[in-house]
Design an enzyme around this catalytic site. Structure first.
Site, PDB file in Angstrom:
ATOM      1  N   CYS A   1       0.772  -1.149  -0.142  1.00  0.00           N
ATOM      2  CA  CYS A   1       0.003   0.215   0.541  1.00  0.00           C
ATOM      3  C   CYS A   1       0.477   1.110  -0.463  1.00  0.00           C
ATOM      4  O   CYS A   1       1.254   1.327   0.654  1.00  0.00           O
ATOM      5  CB  CYS A   1      -0.404  -0.112   1.021  1.00  0.00           C
ATOM      6  SG  CYS A   1      -1.906   1.257   0.910  1.00  0.00           S
TER       7      CYS A   1
ATOM      8  N   ARG B   1      -6.189   1.745  10.679  1.00  0.00           N
ATOM      9  CA  ARG B   1      -7.711   0.794  10.410  1.00  0.00           C
ATOM     10  C   ARG B   1      -7.738  -0.440  11.097  1.00  0.00           C
ATOM     11  O   ARG B   1      -8.730  -0.648  10.764  1.00  0.00           O
ATOM     12  CB  ARG B   1      -7.783   0.979   8.376  1.00  0.00           C
ATOM     13  CG  ARG B   1      -8.050   2.094   7.605  1.00  0.00           C
ATOM     14  CD  ARG B   1      -7.647   2.282   5.732  1.00  0.00           C
ATOM     15  NE  ARG B   1      -6.925   2.754   5.197  1.00  0.00           N
ATOM     16  CZ  ARG B   1      -6.107   4.123   6.017  1.00  0.00           C
ATOM     17  NH1 ARG B   1      -5.066   3.075   6.694  1.00  0.00           N
ATOM     18  NH2 ARG B   1      -6.266   5.411   5.173  1.00  0.00           N
TER      19      ARG B   1
HETATM   20 NI1  NFE Z   1      -4.270   0.540   2.915  1.00  0.00          NI
HETATM   21 FE1  NFE Z   1      -4.289  -0.460   5.738  1.00  0.00          FE
HETATM   22  C1  NFE Z   1      -4.272   0.202   7.269  1.00  0.00           C
HETATM   23  C2  NFE Z   1      -3.327  -1.856   6.419  1.00  0.00           C
HETATM   24  S1  NFE Z   1      -5.572  -1.019   5.266  1.00  0.00           S
HETATM   25  S2  NFE Z   1      -4.063   1.354   4.361  1.00  0.00           S
HETATM   26  O1  NFE Z   1      -4.809   1.618   8.309  1.00  0.00           O
HETATM   27  O2  NFE Z   1      -2.736  -2.301   7.334  1.00  0.00           O
HETATM   28  O3  NFE Z   1      -6.941  -1.645   6.010  1.00  0.00           O
END
Ligand code: NFE
Ligand code: MG
Length: 560
Positions: free
Chosen positions: A61, A472
């Site tokens: 991510c 998250r």
């Molecule tokens: Ni890509 Fe993440 C966070 C992780 S996903 S943003 O916070 O781990 O829910």
């Protein structure tokens, strides 16, 4: 008669998410959450050296980068029973807390505020009255009439020139928008300011991590941030003082701007404490270790079933056997081969795309379950766990917000509860960052200069899990090491828990369940659906770790 709405793509999130809802009599009666991208990094990791895993894994991510590095390195340390020196824990804690501060500021202002704030209405505001409102809720020095007037003038010139830019095509004037013009102007001004403050938090991460996004300073057994107070080294007194200044500035922004704005929006939209509960089983892991073995923490973790805080089961450390043994991921409705439900150490990632079939497979997201049940993760889970454990700082902050808004703990099972809990978490993170900096400086001053325990990967087979409470929610990376190579690697990510499709028993995932019962005033402008989906702060790159499949053209609703 029921109307089917497909929102694809949902914007102001990370990644490609499709949400389908059925609306009956102005209310959502059924919902599907479909992750529309696949990356396969779990597959790429197989066969690589475990000491490199963190560097690959954080490429899951571009939003929550630091968190995957942390979970990954913890998974190897857990497998090999490696302790992490205090200096390294404090440095990691500051990075992850500042990362959260940055992430929560961006979510509130840039990703979700426009679901509640009507930009066009801000044109009608009286800047003087806006300043009075702002000064009545905060003593932050940036809240002046001059400032608000300048923002309004800028906005007027955008509108006069027909160029709303990033604010074009919003649901302006929607009947569900309720803030007075003055509060709308206040929020627009802070939206712009927030761009600067999120950058300061990112800078703080980069000072320690060498780079942001994607830190460069981890090693199995600690950090590679050399500590040398006498000479110019990565971390010296000048850098630490600069870090402190940046973190104090962002703390003031979070506590004197973001937090009061959140309380004002929550008070104006109190009805949104009634919608969006969905799954009320929660999981949070403890975070911000204060010892070398991940057994003592600043914030509590816990498991809550059916919203019952009194029966919260604490997760005391990152070695909790009940948690480790009871996570499984179902692919019954996900685009992977078979219909299995496997523990992550035995987990498989074998893609099998079938197109969207609502009664069969319809998402790239797996469906993680704890003890067979869907679970919601994220800021409310952590606030609930810490509150139920009697954490004094959390209790004080939460009780005070509850009395200001006129709500109780049960109201946090909601769309607005998720936003409020996230602001509370940001408030706590800002203090935790500075607290860890004080601890780091005191520890170095006491003569401890160790920042890593050198670790060789031994021969043999090892299994580990790295837990981290990310912005998250609960993140876990699961590793199987065999003969110095990665034999299996599975990430069970916050957005995987929350965005999950149905499981083999047909139980809806948290996004899906939270949408059922939501009002929808205008089917062609489903603002209310966005409010609830955005309240989770979706990240689909994380959830599915993109090849964009060749999707068939479907009925689309354009959303901001
Ligand atoms: Ni890509 Fe993440 C966070 C992780 S996903 S943003 O916070 O781990 O829910
Ligand atoms: Mg995974």
């Amino acid at each position: 008669m029921s109307t089917r709405i497909t929102l694809d793509p949902i914007t102001r999130i990370e990644g490609h998410l499709r949400i389908d809802v059925e609306v009956n009599g102005g209310k959502v009666s059924n919902a599907w959450s479909s992750a529309q991208m696949w990356r396969g990094i779990e597959v790429i990791l197989k066969g690589r050296p475990p000491e490199d895993a963190w560097s690959f894994a954080q490429r899951f991510c571009g939003v929550c980068t630091t968190v995957h590095a942390i979970s990954s390195i913890r998974s190897v340390e857990h497998a090999l029973k490696v302790e992490v020196p205090l200096n390294a824990q404090y440095i990691r804690n500051i990075m992850i807390a500042q990362h959260s501060v940055q992430d929560h500021i961006v979510h509130f202002y840039h990703l979700s505020a426009l679901d509640w704030v009507d930009i066009v209405s801000a044109l009608k505001a009286d800047p003087k009255k806006t300043a009075q409102v702002a000064q009545s809720i905060s003593d932050w020095p940036g809240n002046s009439e001059k400032e608000f007037k300048a923002v309004q003038d800028k906005l007027k010139s955008f509108v006069a020139g027909g160029k709303l830019g990033i604010f074009a095509s919003g649901y302006w004037g929607h009947p569900a928008m309720k803030l007075p013009p003055e509060v709308n102007l206040l929020a627009v001004a802070h939206y712009l300011k927030a761009l600067d403050y999120q950058r300061k938090a990112a800078q703080a991460v980069a000072i320690l991590g060498g780079k942001n996004p994607h830190v460069q300073n981890l090693v199995v057994g600690g950090v590679a941030t050399a500590i040398n107070m006498e000479n110019l080294a990565t971390l010296n007194m000048e850098r630490l003082v600069y870090l402190k200044t940046l973190m104090e500035e962002t703390r003031d922004f979070v506590q004197k701007v973001y937090y009061p704005d959140m309380l004002a929006i929550a008070s104006a939209y109190k009805d949104w404490f009634k919608y969006g509960a969905g799954v009320t089983n929660y999981l949070a892991v403890p975070e911000f270790p204060e010892d070398t073995r991940n057994t003592k923490f600043a914030l509590n973790g816990g498991i809550i079933t059916a919203g019952n805080l009194a029966a919260m089961r604490p997760v005391k450390d990152h070695h909790d056997e009940y948690l480790i043994n009871n996570v499984k991921e179902s692919v019954a409705h996900a685009w992977y081969e078979g219909t299995s439900s496997l523990h992550p150490w035995e987990g498989e990632t074998k893609p099998n795309y079938t197109d969207f079939k609502e009664n069969e497979k319809y998402s790239w997201c797996k469906a993680p379950r704890l003890d067979g049940k869907p679970v919601q993760v994220g800021p409310p889970a952590q606030i609930f766990a810490a509150y139920a454990a009697g954490n004094p700082k959390v209790k004080k902050l939460v009780d005070s917000a509850n009395s200001t808004i006129g709500i109780g703990m049960k109201d946090y099972h909601s769309t607005m509860g998720r936003l409020l809990a996230r602001a509370q978490r940001a408030h706590l993170m800002a203090d935790i960052s500075l607290d860890n900096l004080d601890k780091l400086i005191a520890n170095i001053a006491s003569g401890d200069k160790v920042y890593a325990n050198h670790t060789e990967i031994p021969k043999g087979e090892y299994r580990g899990v790295g837990f981290h409470e990310a912005p998250r929610g609960t993140l876990s990376h699961w590793i199987v090491i065999k003969n110095r190579k990665i034999e299996n690697y599975q990430a069970v990510v916050p957005s995987t828990w929350n965005a999950s499709p149905r499981d083999e028993k047909g139980a809806l995932g948290p996004y899906e369940a939270s949408l059922v019962g939501n009002p929808v005033a205008q089917a062609d402008k489903p603002l209310e659906v966005l409010r609830t989906v955005h309240s989770f702060d979706p990240c689909i790159a994380c959830a599915v770790h993109a090849i964009d499949p060749e999707g068939k053209e479907i009925t689309k609703v354009k959303v901001l």
